[in-house]
Design an enzyme around this catalytic site. Sequence first.
Site, mmCIF file in Angstrom:
data_model
loop_
_atom_site.group_PDB
_atom_site.id
_atom_site.type_symbol
_atom_site.label_atom_id
_atom_site.label_comp_id
_atom_site.label_asym_id
_atom_site.label_seq_id
_atom_site.Cartn_x
_atom_site.Cartn_y
_atom_site.Cartn_z
ATOM 1 N N ASP A 128 0.957 -1.169 0.065
ATOM 2 C CA ASP A 128 -0.247 0.080 -0.592
ATOM 3 C C ASP A 128 0.893 1.419 0.047
ATOM 4 O OD1 ASP A 128 -1.857 2.006 0.176
ATOM 5 O OD2 ASP A 128 -2.295 1.395 2.610
ATOM 6 N N ASP A 130 0.740 5.141 -0.226
ATOM 7 C CA ASP A 130 0.118 6.771 -0.295
ATOM 8 C C ASP A 130 0.661 7.891 -0.699
ATOM 9 O OD1 ASP A 130 -1.846 8.660 1.643
ATOM 10 O OD2 ASP A 130 -2.971 7.455 0.372
ATOM 11 N N ASP A 349 3.988 0.843 3.091
ATOM 12 C CA ASP A 349 2.972 0.815 4.134
ATOM 13 C C ASP A 349 4.053 -0.291 4.810
ATOM 14 O OD1 ASP A 349 1.873 1.053 6.743
ATOM 15 O OD2 ASP A 349 -0.029 2.536 5.543
#
Length: 450
Positions: A128, A130, A349
Amino acid sequence: MIEAQASAKSPKPADASGAKPPQPTEFPPAVKKTIGWLSTAFAHWYHLHPVPLPHRYAKREYGFMQWPERPGPPPFFRHKAFPTAEGLRDYLARAGPHSAYYSTAYYNRPAELKMADKQWLGAELIFDLDADHLAEAEAAKAAGHEMPLDEQLRLVKTQFKRLLDEFLFGDFGLGEDDVWITFSGGRGYHAHVVEERLLQLESRGRREIVDYITGKFPAERGKETPDLSWLITERVVHPEGRGKFVKKTTQETMARADAPGWPGRITRTLAATLRERVLEAPDRRSAKAWLTSLEGIGAGGADKFLDRFDARALERVEAGYVDQGPVVRRVIHNVLAQATLPFAKGETDEPVTADTKRLIRLPGSLHGKSGLRVVTLTRSQLDDFEPLRDAVAFGSDPVRINPRKDAEATLGGERIAVKAGVETEVPEHHAVFWLARQGGTIVLPDAANR
């Protein structure tokens, strides 16, 4: 999530005891109408656009964030299961939730409330990335301003492509069929590794993968800087004399820039940094300023380096030759330690990747803070994918809103600007985007307000 709008009047000061005024327990009427409008819009969209079913959908756990009815944390429900496709699609079309999630793990009994009772069967390996993880975004926030959303999305896509190409498809040798790619609907991307041999990987093994990608190398003894000595090989190239009087001339080398794994990645990043900061610097003064910003490089050393380092020297670095005289060697060591590893490492992440029971956004669903779709992509589609164009879900029918602040955004190729407090008619996808981000309230026709 959705917060009560601030009153037009100045807030009341705390009383003499210093106690803060109590938090509101109800939303103002305009905010209630806005939340109701968003929920209805989401439900209608799901009715018209049934979500594609995830792989092994009946073995997944589902969770949903609901639109709030009062100030405070929004309600979140999980431990749901849908044995049929119609059940999941009907729920979305009926409830129109703020956000929809599904488990990256597969279970025998996904609806059980206790995790131990679900009977874990395996889990996808999730990466992940972001915009919150970007150093540039963090620096902008620290400076007191927010990086524009389109710039955040551009930078995070660049880093995500690097994660895919350098690590997942490169070092790990995964094929495109082994990795499912999605745009999160917000400010990032997800990579789901579904290679069968990795589904049983436990949390510790997943964390080791994270450590590899993020370049967590042991530190030098007594220092905080990473020990990169293993990247450099010192060999004798010209011994002189005999016996104990032998004088050894050594040479330091690294992996070639096209070598696999971290050795080649470090050399590529080192060469790219020297090219950008030295050879392609606007002028000598800029190059010198950058060199002297690194610990251990003074003005004299920087000048000597700049006198010696040219395109031919850079080619030799790419070929793995560090030792091009004591000045060049010393500067390269400092650049390696301070300005190479941070740019060579991958980003993800870490808790998400290490988690074997994670809930993640459901592909094809709507993101409650943007109204954008969670879009499934192939690697080739990722290059030309523009979230603010290609993930727009709602149409262009006119909707009237009352903005809370001056704002502008480009969605679906159309740039719209609004002024705080000035009721404005905007396309529906802009209205959803701003209202979901708490940027204003809906203005309904008179009949709807009675």
